[in-house]
Design a protein around this motif. Structure first.
Motif, short mmCIF file in Angstrom:
data_model
loop_
_atom_site.label_atom_id
_atom_site.label_comp_id
_atom_site.label_asym_id
_atom_site.label_seq_id
_atom_site.Cartn_x
_atom_site.Cartn_y
_atom_site.Cartn_z
N GLU A 131 0.84 -1.21 0.00
CA GLU A 131 0.00 0.00 0.00
C GLU A 131 0.87 1.25 0.00
O GLU A 131 0.58 2.22 -0.72
N ALA A 132 1.92 1.25 0.81
CA ALA A 132 2.84 2.39 0.86
C ALA A 132 3.50 2.59 -0.49
O ALA A 132 3.62 3.72 -0.98
N GLU A 187 2.32 1.66 -3.44
CA GLU A 187 1.30 2.16 -4.37
C GLU A 187 1.05 3.65 -4.17
O GLU A 187 0.87 4.38 -5.15
N LYS A 188 1.06 4.09 -2.92
CA LYS A 188 0.88 5.51 -2.63
C LYS A 188 2.00 6.34 -3.25
O LYS A 188 1.75 7.36 -3.90
N ILE A 189 3.24 5.88 -3.09
CA ILE A 189 4.39 6.60 -3.66
C ILE A 189 4.33 6.60 -5.18
O ILE A 189 4.52 7.63 -5.84
N GLU A 190 4.03 5.43 -5.77
CA GLU A 190 3.95 5.34 -7.23
C GLU A 190 2.82 6.20 -7.79
O GLU A 190 2.95 6.78 -8.87
N LYS A 191 1.75 6.30 -7.04
CA LYS A 191 0.63 7.15 -7.48
C LYS A 191 1.06 8.62 -7.47
O LYS A 191 0.73 9.38 -8.39
N ASP A 192 1.82 9.00 -6.45
CA ASP A 192 2.30 10.38 -6.37
C ASP A 192 3.29 10.73 -7.47
O ASP A 192 3.25 11.83 -8.03
N ASN A 201 12.72 9.29 -3.83
CA ASN A 201 11.44 8.60 -3.62
C ASN A 201 11.61 7.30 -2.82
O ASN A 201 10.70 6.89 -2.10
N THR A 248 11.47 8.39 0.65
CA THR A 248 10.07 8.60 1.02
C THR A 248 9.40 7.27 1.34
O THR A 248 8.66 7.17 2.33
N GLU A 295 7.80 5.86 4.88
CA GLU A 295 6.48 5.22 5.01
C GLU A 295 6.61 3.88 5.74
O GLU A 295 5.78 3.54 6.58
#
Length: 181
Positions: free
Chosen positions: A86-87, A89-94, A106, A109, A113
């Motif tokens: 999930e963490a 996916e959050k970074i890749e989405k950003d 990144n 980052t 997370e």
């Protein structure tokens, strides 16, 4: 021979006794050190490094770690892998692209997370030596369980022979492990 130094060491084979398991783990750790063998945690680290060498993206890296864990029979008791994904996916989405391991900013980052996840689960970096020790304890307990099973089977086989019908079965917890190494 490495085992010569342990001539006076007697180990009980009782996987249900924490003191016995701890003593066995200590003896085996000393044997590994004297024989220049790697510990289980070192073997796991080496396996991870070997299988993840050359993996450029974080997603493949995490998936490879999960596959290694499953193949090794290790269980994710606390469910950390889905939280890590999930963490990621959050970074890749950003960043709107797959996260590469060479992307220092990144990746930092993502590691932050992961630190948040660890804090939420109560896992601290200071606890890693304790976790390593618990792993060694669990492995020692598993090995003692297997040794006990083999000893009982060997004794039961011997008892079935006619010449041993009148003898009393020895207590496996009192057997000397050196006879089985």
């Amino acid at each position: 021979m490495v085992f010569e130094m342990f001539v006076n060491v007697e180990i009980n084979i009782d996987p249900d006794d924490p003191a016995t398991v701890s003593q066995y783990a200590q003896v085996m750790r000393t044997v590994r050190e004297k024989a220049d063998l790697v510990s289980d945690s070192q073997r796991i680290k080496y396996t991870i490094e070997t299988f993840t060498k050359g993996i450029h993206d974080a997603r493949t890296y995490l998936n490879t770690l999960q596959q290694l864990r499953i193949k090794s029979g290790l269980i994710d008791h606390i469910g950390i892998e889905p939280l890590m994904m999930e963490a990621l996916e959050k970074i890749e989405k950003d960043i709107k692209k797959p996260l590469l391991r060479s992307d220092k900013k990144n990746m930092a980052t993502l590691m932050a997370e992961f630190d948040k996840i660890n804090a939420k689960l109560g896992i601290r970096k200071e606890d890693l030596p304790k976790i390593k020790q618990e792993l060694e304890f669990e492995i020692a307990k598993s090995e003692l369980t297997e040794l006990k099973k083999e000893c009982v089977e060997a004794m039961e086989t011997q008892l079935k022979r006619e010449e041993f019908q009148d003898e009393e079965m020895p207590d496996v917890r009192k057997q000397d492990i050196r006879n089985f190494l």
